[in-house]
Design a protein around this motif. Sequence first.
Motif, mmCIF file in Angstrom:
data_model
loop_
_atom_site.group_PDB
_atom_site.id
_atom_site.type_symbol
_atom_site.label_atom_id
_atom_site.label_comp_id
_atom_site.label_asym_id
_atom_site.label_seq_id
_atom_site.Cartn_x
_atom_site.Cartn_y
_atom_site.Cartn_z
ATOM 1 N N UNK A 77 47.849 113.197 -39.384
ATOM 2 C CA UNK A 77 46.454 112.448 -40.192
ATOM 3 C C UNK A 77 46.634 111.274 -40.464
ATOM 4 N N UNK A 78 45.504 110.469 -40.016
ATOM 5 C CA UNK A 78 45.493 108.825 -39.999
ATOM 6 C C UNK A 78 44.329 108.629 -41.172
ATOM 7 N N UNK A 79 44.767 107.675 -42.040
ATOM 8 C CA UNK A 79 43.875 107.129 -42.644
ATOM 9 C C UNK A 79 44.110 105.533 -42.949
ATOM 10 N N UNK A 80 43.385 104.757 -42.583
ATOM 11 C CA UNK A 80 43.509 103.231 -42.469
ATOM 12 C C UNK A 80 43.750 103.101 -40.984
ATOM 13 N N UNK A 81 44.829 102.541 -40.457
ATOM 14 C CA UNK A 81 45.082 102.030 -39.287
ATOM 15 C C UNK A 81 46.355 102.249 -38.961
ATOM 16 N N UNK A 82 46.637 103.200 -37.552
ATOM 17 C CA UNK A 82 47.452 103.676 -36.837
ATOM 18 C C UNK A 82 47.997 102.945 -35.691
ATOM 19 N N UNK A 98 46.029 114.307 -33.404
ATOM 20 C CA UNK A 98 45.542 113.270 -34.570
ATOM 21 C C UNK A 98 44.377 114.008 -35.227
ATOM 22 N N UNK A 99 44.419 113.944 -36.552
ATOM 23 C CA UNK A 99 43.330 114.038 -37.344
ATOM 24 C C UNK A 99 42.873 112.652 -38.050
ATOM 25 N N UNK A 143 42.920 116.977 -28.655
ATOM 26 C CA UNK A 143 43.408 115.694 -28.668
ATOM 27 C C UNK A 143 43.069 115.235 -30.044
ATOM 28 N N UNK A 144 42.144 114.404 -30.136
ATOM 29 C CA UNK A 144 41.858 113.766 -31.402
ATOM 30 C C UNK A 144 40.510 114.330 -32.336
ATOM 31 N N UNK A 145 40.752 114.616 -33.455
ATOM 32 C CA UNK A 145 39.623 115.091 -34.266
ATOM 33 C C UNK A 145 39.219 114.072 -35.137
ATOM 34 N N UNK A 146 38.085 113.247 -35.083
ATOM 35 C CA UNK A 146 37.715 112.143 -36.408
ATOM 36 C C UNK A 146 36.572 113.046 -37.305
#
Length: 254
Positions: A48-53, A80-81, A100-103
């Motif tokens: 889980x990504x909040x901010x910048x990764x 990634x979420x 893959x990636x869920x925004x």
Amino acid sequence: MHFSTTSAALAAAALLSTVSATPTNVIRAATTTFPTAAGTSHLSAPKVISGTFDGKMVRFDRGSGACTGQTEGGDADAVFQVADGGHLKNVIIGADQAEGVHCMGSCTIENVWWENVCEDALTIKQKSGTSYVIGGGAKGADDKVIQHNGGGTVSIKNFYVSNFGKLYRSCGNCGTQYERHVIIDGVTADNGKLLVGINSNYGDTATITNSCLKSTVKEVCEEFKGNNNGDEPTKISTGISKSCIYTAKGVATC
């Protein structure tokens, strides 16, 4: 590929002017060369990504056997979420993944590469606002690369796509439907069935500029009659229109 004569250039400029500049200081030139991974990280659950990764070009996946083909997956199957306002950059998504990636809201996806798409590469779930895909690329998508399930706008800039079904598709039969817009600029596409599919009955638009399509890409833009009952959407038309906004010069064969 299908082209016709229209005044689409003026409409494209008007739509582009409504979207703010992409949130990055450096716009990478489109490249067709996939990067070499700096290492591999097998995830047991979505990151889980909040901010910048910044993934520093590490390959991330969900482990051997994670891909189940075109079986529909959910948030729990993603690599990634990305939370609302999140920024994912410099990442390679490996073949061992279902989603893959869920925004989960508006997001920025920068220099992210999908080595082999399983079900979908990127799913956009924002209700409104703009999500940005800047640079990067994807290959090996039997169906969709970018699936837009929520509302608002998706901006795709300097992206490379190869061996694909559709680069972008506005969800044709989601239970909740929205007006959706996609802006594509500087994309290079090779060996695909359809660059963009939209639901013009819901007010969707696609604006495509400065893009290079190999002769192996069959269609640029198709309009569908979407629905919210799960039925297969009906194709309405193919080519330039008031909803599919581009010109033969702006979408050239290369």
